[in-house]
Enzyme design. Sequence first.
Site, PDB file in Angstrom:
ATOM      1  N   HIS A  70       0.741  -1.281  -0.247  1.00  6.09           N
ATOM      2  CA  HIS A  70      -0.102  -0.190   0.090  1.00  6.09           C
ATOM      3  C   HIS A  70       0.552   0.903  -0.041  1.00  6.09           C
ATOM      4  O   HIS A  70       2.469   1.242   0.421  1.00  6.09           O
ATOM      5  CB  HIS A  70      -0.431   0.007   1.262  1.00  6.09           C
ATOM      6  CG  HIS A  70      -1.808   0.371   0.302  1.00  6.09           C
ATOM      7  ND1 HIS A  70      -2.706   1.578   1.657  1.00  6.09           N
ATOM      8  CD2 HIS A  70      -3.143  -0.040   0.644  1.00  6.09           C
ATOM      9  CE1 HIS A  70      -4.080   1.468   1.062  1.00  6.09           C
ATOM     10  NE2 HIS A  70      -4.336   0.666   0.720  1.00  6.09           N
ATOM     11  N   ARG A 130      -2.466  -1.034  -8.404  1.00  7.58           N
ATOM     12  CA  ARG A 130      -4.098  -0.675  -7.948  1.00  7.58           C
ATOM     13  C   ARG A 130      -4.052   1.096  -7.775  1.00  7.58           C
ATOM     14  O   ARG A 130      -3.070   1.662  -7.354  1.00  7.58           O
ATOM     15  CB  ARG A 130      -3.728  -1.656  -7.565  1.00  7.58           C
ATOM     16  CG  ARG A 130      -5.610  -1.222  -6.903  1.00  7.58           C
ATOM     17  CD  ARG A 130      -6.281  -2.394  -5.844  1.00  7.58           C
ATOM     18  NE  ARG A 130      -5.977  -1.648  -4.227  1.00  7.58           N
ATOM     19  CZ  ARG A 130      -5.495  -2.301  -3.001  1.00  7.58           C
ATOM     20  NH1 ARG A 130      -5.388  -3.753  -2.965  1.00  7.58           N
ATOM     21  NH2 ARG A 130      -5.630  -1.699  -2.113  1.00  7.58           N
ATOM     22  N   THR A 164     -14.866   2.941   2.847  1.00  4.98           N
ATOM     23  CA  THR A 164     -14.417   3.548   3.780  1.00  4.98           C
ATOM     24  C   THR A 164     -14.968   3.641   4.947  1.00  4.98           C
ATOM     25  O   THR A 164     -13.813   2.940   5.716  1.00  4.98           O
ATOM     26  CB  THR A 164     -13.348   4.329   3.441  1.00  4.98           C
ATOM     27  OG1 THR A 164     -12.972   4.338   2.238  1.00  4.98           O
ATOM     28  CG2 THR A 164     -12.591   5.242   4.476  1.00  4.98           C
ATOM     29  N   HIS A 192     -13.669  -3.321  -1.443  1.00  2.00           N
ATOM     30  CA  HIS A 192     -12.672  -2.580  -0.048  1.00  2.00           C
ATOM     31  C   HIS A 192     -13.746  -2.363   0.761  1.00  2.00           C
ATOM     32  O   HIS A 192     -14.068  -1.088   0.761  1.00  2.00           O
ATOM     33  CB  HIS A 192     -11.831  -2.423   0.315  1.00  2.00           C
ATOM     34  CG  HIS A 192     -11.457  -2.206   1.436  1.00  2.00           C
ATOM     35  ND1 HIS A 192     -10.207  -2.709   1.317  1.00  2.00           N
ATOM     36  CD2 HIS A 192     -10.950  -0.651   1.952  1.00  2.00           C
ATOM     37  CE1 HIS A 192      -9.444  -2.789   3.108  1.00  2.00           C
ATOM     38  NE2 HIS A 192     -10.191  -0.769   3.181  1.00  2.00           N
ATOM     39  N   HIS A 194     -15.945  -2.006   4.651  1.00  2.00           N
ATOM     40  CA  HIS A 194     -15.543  -1.530   5.753  1.00  2.00           C
ATOM     41  C   HIS A 194     -17.257  -2.288   6.694  1.00  2.00           C
ATOM     42  O   HIS A 194     -17.839  -2.432   5.748  1.00  2.00           O
ATOM     43  CB  HIS A 194     -15.078  -0.496   6.058  1.00  2.00           C
ATOM     44  CG  HIS A 194     -14.208  -0.091   6.370  1.00  2.00           C
ATOM     45  ND1 HIS A 194     -13.059  -0.596   7.424  1.00  2.00           N
ATOM     46  CD2 HIS A 194     -12.580  -0.122   5.372  1.00  2.00           C
ATOM     47  CE1 HIS A 194     -11.791  -0.415   6.989  1.00  2.00           C
ATOM     48  NE2 HIS A 194     -11.771  -0.218   5.610  1.00  2.00           N
ATOM     49  N   HIS A 286     -33.532 -29.466  18.341  1.00  2.00           N
ATOM     50  CA  HIS A 286     -32.540 -29.352  17.625  1.00  2.00           C
ATOM     51  C   HIS A 286     -32.263 -30.628  17.504  1.00  2.00           C
ATOM     52  O   HIS A 286     -31.196 -31.380  16.503  1.00  2.00           O
ATOM     53  CB  HIS A 286     -31.170 -28.393  17.060  1.00  2.00           C
ATOM     54  CG  HIS A 286     -31.988 -26.731  17.462  1.00  2.00           C
ATOM     55  ND1 HIS A 286     -31.326 -25.870  16.598  1.00  2.00           N
ATOM     56  CD2 HIS A 286     -33.408 -26.073  16.834  1.00  2.00           C
ATOM     57  CE1 HIS A 286     -32.328 -25.031  15.711  1.00  2.00           C
ATOM     58  NE2 HIS A 286     -33.409 -25.232  16.333  1.00  2.00           N
TER      59      HIS A 286
HETATM   60  C1  HCA Z   1      -8.066   3.422   4.803  1.00  2.00           C
HETATM   61  C2  HCA Z   1      -7.705   2.847   3.235  1.00  2.00           C
HETATM   62  C3  HCA Z   1      -8.741   1.814   3.126  1.00  2.00           C
HETATM   63  C4  HCA Z   1      -8.329   1.733   1.355  1.00  2.00           C
HETATM   64  C5  HCA Z   1      -8.629   0.411   0.821  1.00  2.00           C
HETATM   65  C6  HCA Z   1      -8.014  -0.810  -0.233  1.00  2.00           C
HETATM   66  C7  HCA Z   1     -10.221   1.866   2.845  1.00  2.00           C
HETATM   67  O1  HCA Z   1      -8.679   4.269   4.476  1.00  2.00           O
HETATM   68  O2  HCA Z   1      -7.421   3.173   6.194  1.00  2.00           O
HETATM   69  O3  HCA Z   1      -6.719   0.823  -0.476  1.00  2.00           O
HETATM   70  O4  HCA Z   1      -8.374  -0.752  -1.099  1.00  2.00           O
HETATM   71  O5  HCA Z   1     -10.423   1.152   3.793  1.00  2.00           O
HETATM   72  O6  HCA Z   1     -10.309   2.979   1.931  1.00  2.00           O
HETATM   73  O7  HCA Z   1      -8.553   0.884   3.460  1.00  2.00           O
HETATM   74 CU    CU Z   2      -9.903  -0.299   4.582  1.00  2.00          CU
END
Ligand code: HCA
Ligand code: CU
Length: 492
Positions: A70, A130, A164, A192, A194, A286
């Site tokens: 990264h 990327r 994020t 990605h 969260h 069960h």
């Molecule tokens: C962060 C960065 C990241 C980057 C995700 C990725 C996010 O805020 O710490 O590079 O695919 O969640 O945006 O983890």
């Molecule tokens: Cu992240």
Amino acid sequence: MIEILDSTLREGEQTPYVNFLLEEKIEIARLLDQVGVEMIEAGDPSVSPNVATAIERIASAGLNAEIVAHSLARRENIRLVKECGADRVAIFYATSSIHLDAKLKKTPQQVIDLISEMVSFARSLGLKVRYTPEDASRTDFNFLVAVCNAAIEAGADRISFADTVGVMQPHWVYERIQALRQNLLPCKIDLHCHNDHGLALANAMAGIRAGADCIHTTVNGMGERCGIPDLTEVIMAYANLEGVKKYRLEALLDLADYLEKVTGFFTAPNKPITGQNAFTHKSGVHTNGVLKDPRTYEPFEPAWIGRDRKIVIDKYTGKSAVESRLAEYGIGVAADELEQIVNEIKRLGDQRKQIFDADILEIAEKVTGRVIDVIPHEIDALVMLEVESHIYTTLVVRRMRSFRNVINIFEITGEFDIGALISVENVMALNNLIEEIRRIPGVKRSETRLILKKYPGNGKEKTDRASSIRDPQPQEKLVDSIYLFNKVQQND
Ligand code: HCA
Ligand code: CU
């Protein structure tokens, strides 16, 4: 076909209070490679020398996975990635107006120019690239397309769509990824997601349906705040629900256990697949169903992932579970005896007593009037540890807490520093666990005593068990019930 990028070593190390040692990182990468993930995000080398060295070591370890590092959108950082020998740089730079105004103080055009320049620079070093528009989910769609296309034109072949702060929903991801696919130049799309609303895995799966290529995971779902999808859940969801069989399941449990052990970051008992209760059945209805055909209450065979089915015997238990447990010991009882045994179990259960096999055998002995001379499958034992004087006792306690079979741990006064109540299925498991405990750095001496029988005492516990672990009260006694022990092992 989906791809997986595992980011335990980067996003996972952003979990509050989690830091890996170099050797731990190498072991994690090795296990991830055994699972067969396509990419390992090994860290951001600008964070610390340990992170940079770890990336270097992992990149030169001859693993099959592509090694990703990264990086902020800065030349010196990208150069560091190159020096570490990573295959790919993942350059992240936020794109939402919230981030641009509050954090970066950049105009959209400045962002586009910067990203083009940084991607070109990384390409000139020979790195695959990327680009991650951080906070993509809260970014104006037209701007998102513009900046991603600028990155692709400059040489990026992957875009990571980052939710994020975990605010997407599955239907919404689906529409957004479809629209991105229609508007982006050819590239792979990573997701990605969260987990701030518990929707990370559902969102990622919706994105894949809509045409994205890759899901970012961490072991045990670690990461900033509530983390990102758990590697095992992703692999099992795709294996069982979508027929994707390309990942090797054998190393998954080891990985989950190893991560708990080295981080002290423990997963909840009800966590899917690797959680303690994932294949444990309790109610009479069960357990009766499962004993007849496990498919009644199990989504898949626990053995596929190396786990065992467990049936809890307590006040919810019906006759069939008790009958089958007794049969495991070769004990047959008449219908009226069985009823009395179950009633006694229910009576004890109502007193919130945890019932072990030893209790069931004892109840059966009383009810039938016959002598039952068998060794219980489940063995409970007390393990006492002496800790080296230069080591903090709590460090050893933390390690001890990572073992699944450790029920309770006490810091104590006297000859030993730690006492632990453990419960295992058989003698072999007991030996293995003791071996592992003895390998914990700082453990000087151990002594193990088998519990033959246990009786409820007359007193009440002053605190509940969990809180006494978190906040040890020196005056608490090691044993809250009376145990008769038998010494089985002693070592120096
Ligand atoms: C962060 C960065 C990241 C980057 C995700 C990725 C996010 O805020 O710490 O590079 O695919 O969640 O945006 O983890
Ligand atoms: Cu992240």
